[in-house]
Each structure stands twice: as C-alpha cells, then as structure tokens.
Design a protein around this motif. Structure first.
Motif, PDB file in Angstrom:
ATOM      1  N   LYS A  86       2.393   1.680  -3.526  1.00 57.48           N
ATOM      2  CA  LYS A  86       1.375   2.192  -4.460  1.00 57.48           C
ATOM      3  C   LYS A  86       1.156   3.691  -4.254  1.00 57.48           C
ATOM      4  O   LYS A  86       1.110   4.459  -5.218  1.00 57.48           O
ATOM      5  N   ALA A  87       1.041   4.095  -3.007  1.00 61.71           N
ATOM      6  CA  ALA A  87       0.815   5.512  -2.701  1.00 61.71           C
ATOM      7  C   ALA A  87       1.989   6.371  -3.164  1.00 61.71           C
ATOM      8  O   ALA A  87       1.792   7.456  -3.726  1.00 61.71           O
ATOM      9  N   GLU A  88       3.204   5.895  -2.940  1.00 59.01           N
ATOM     10  CA  GLU A  88       4.394   6.663  -3.352  1.00 59.01           C
ATOM     11  C   GLU A  88       4.507   6.732  -4.873  1.00 59.01           C
ATOM     12  O   GLU A  88       4.883   7.770  -5.418  1.00 59.01           O
ATOM     13  N   MET A 110       0.832  -1.207   0.000  1.00 55.62           N
ATOM     14  CA  MET A 110       0.000   0.000   0.000  1.00 55.62           C
ATOM     15  C   MET A 110       0.864   1.252   0.000  1.00 55.62           C
ATOM     16  O   MET A 110       0.574   2.224  -0.711  1.00 55.62           O
ATOM     17  N   VAL A 111       1.951   1.239   0.765  1.00 57.93           N
ATOM     18  CA  VAL A 111       2.862   2.382   0.819  1.00 57.93           C
ATOM     19  C   VAL A 111       3.503   2.600  -0.549  1.00 57.93           C
ATOM     20  O   VAL A 111       3.583   3.732  -1.036  1.00 57.93           O
ATOM     21  N   GLU A 167       2.012   6.679  -6.977  1.00 54.85           N
ATOM     22  CA  GLU A 167       0.981   7.629  -7.408  1.00 54.85           C
ATOM     23  C   GLU A 167       1.399   9.062  -7.104  1.00 54.85           C
ATOM     24  O   GLU A 167       1.176   9.963  -7.908  1.00 54.85           O
ATOM     25  N   LYS A 168       2.032   9.256  -5.957  1.00 51.94           N
ATOM     26  CA  LYS A 168       2.465  10.595  -5.543  1.00 51.94           C
ATOM     27  C   LYS A 168       3.455  11.207  -6.529  1.00 51.94           C
ATOM     28  O   LYS A 168       3.410  12.395  -6.815  1.00 51.94           O
TER      29      LYS A 168
END
Length: 179
Positions: free
Chosen positions: A11-13, A8-9, A15-16
């Motif tokens: 994926k978030a990074e 999850m981390v 996307e960021k």
C-alpha cells in the motif's frame, strides 16, 4: 505478499508512486486505471527494497494465490475448513485441483500438501509457544484426528515431540516468508 506487514508495504509503495488502488489483499492488488512504465519500474524497485517481488506472470500469480489461500486458512482463519483442501482450493480459485497441484509442484518444487502441512506445523509451534492451549486443544483447533496424529506429524516435520519443543526455550520458529 504472505502477511499483513507485506500488505502495508505494498500500500505504501503504491501510494508513493501515485497508483490509486481499490484493494490490497494478501497476494494481490487491484489498481485503478492505467499504469505508466515509469510507475511500474518505481514500484518494482520499491517492492524489491522491501524484499517483495511484483508478479505479472500468470502462473506465478496463481501459485501466489494458492500460497495465500493456504496461509490465510492456516494462520488467520478462526475455523479450519470442513472439506478437503483440494475441494477448498478448487472452489476458492476456480481451477481444477489437479491443474493447481501440478502447477504448484512445477513452480515451487514441493507439493501443495507438503506446503500446507509445513504451515500447519508452524501454526502448531506458534500455539505451543503461546502456551494458552494444551495439546488436546491444539489438535482439535488444527483439525487433527487425535493428539497422537498431531504428535507424529510434528515429530516427522521437526524431529522433536511437541513436549520436547515446548521445553526448548531457544528454538526459533520460521518466518512465514521462509516456509
């Protein structure tokens, strides 16, 4: 990445920093298109803040794949493998087991077998703490030949019998990342 939270981390990074991806699995991510140097640096910084490292060295990536395969097998698979661990890893990663074992030992400083057994014992601890299965059921689920074999291995790794461990209320388990 060795857990769902890590995925999850990542994926978030991704996307960021504006990097589209096909998938993010435990231990790897498939990114669509080219990655600019600035994006790569931002991704490294973001992952480092979360306690993760970006692996681009082929040996390190392969070692992470070995770790991920073992962690998935021990902690997330419903059924344990019906073949030797060496055959399982060779098939899954498409490398000769001797090469994998030597590389893993060189990079991690422990054998694949010790890493695997350490994770099995952590999973046994988890099952004991959940208190849903008795030792016979745990031994069967984790593919030990007997409760005695499980108990001996458990004591060898923890210094405690499974029953003593169960009675300790304050004994803390290791996080997967620390094993």
């Amino acid at each position: 990445m060795v857990c769902i939270r890590c995925q999850m981390v990542v994926k978030a990074e991704l996307e960021k920093v504006g990097l589209p991806y096909v998938y993010v699995k435990i231990g790897e991510a498939d990114i669509i298109g080219d990655v600019r140097t600035e994006q790569l640096e931002q991704l490294k910084i973001g992952l480092k803040k979360a306690g993760l490292l970006l692996m681009d060295n082929k040996k390190s990536v392969l070692v992470e794949k070995i770790k991920s395969a073992i962690i998935e097998l021990v902690h997330y698979a419903e059924d344990q493998i019906k073949v030797n661990l060496s055959d399982y890893l060779s098939e899954k990663l498409n490398y000769d087991y001797t090469y994998l074992a030597n590389l893993f030992s060189e990079v991690k400083g422990i054998t694949i077998e010790k890493f695997y057994l350490t994770h099995k014992i952590e999973r046994v601890k988890e099952l004991i703490v959940y208190n849903e299965l008795n030792l016979t059921e745990i031994a069967y689920k984790m593919h030990y030949s007997s409760v005695a074999h499980l108990s001996n291995q458990f004591k060898k790794f923890t210094g405690l019998t499974p029953t003593h461990f169960k009675n300790l209320k304050n004994k803390r388990r290791e996080t997967l990342e620390d094993v």
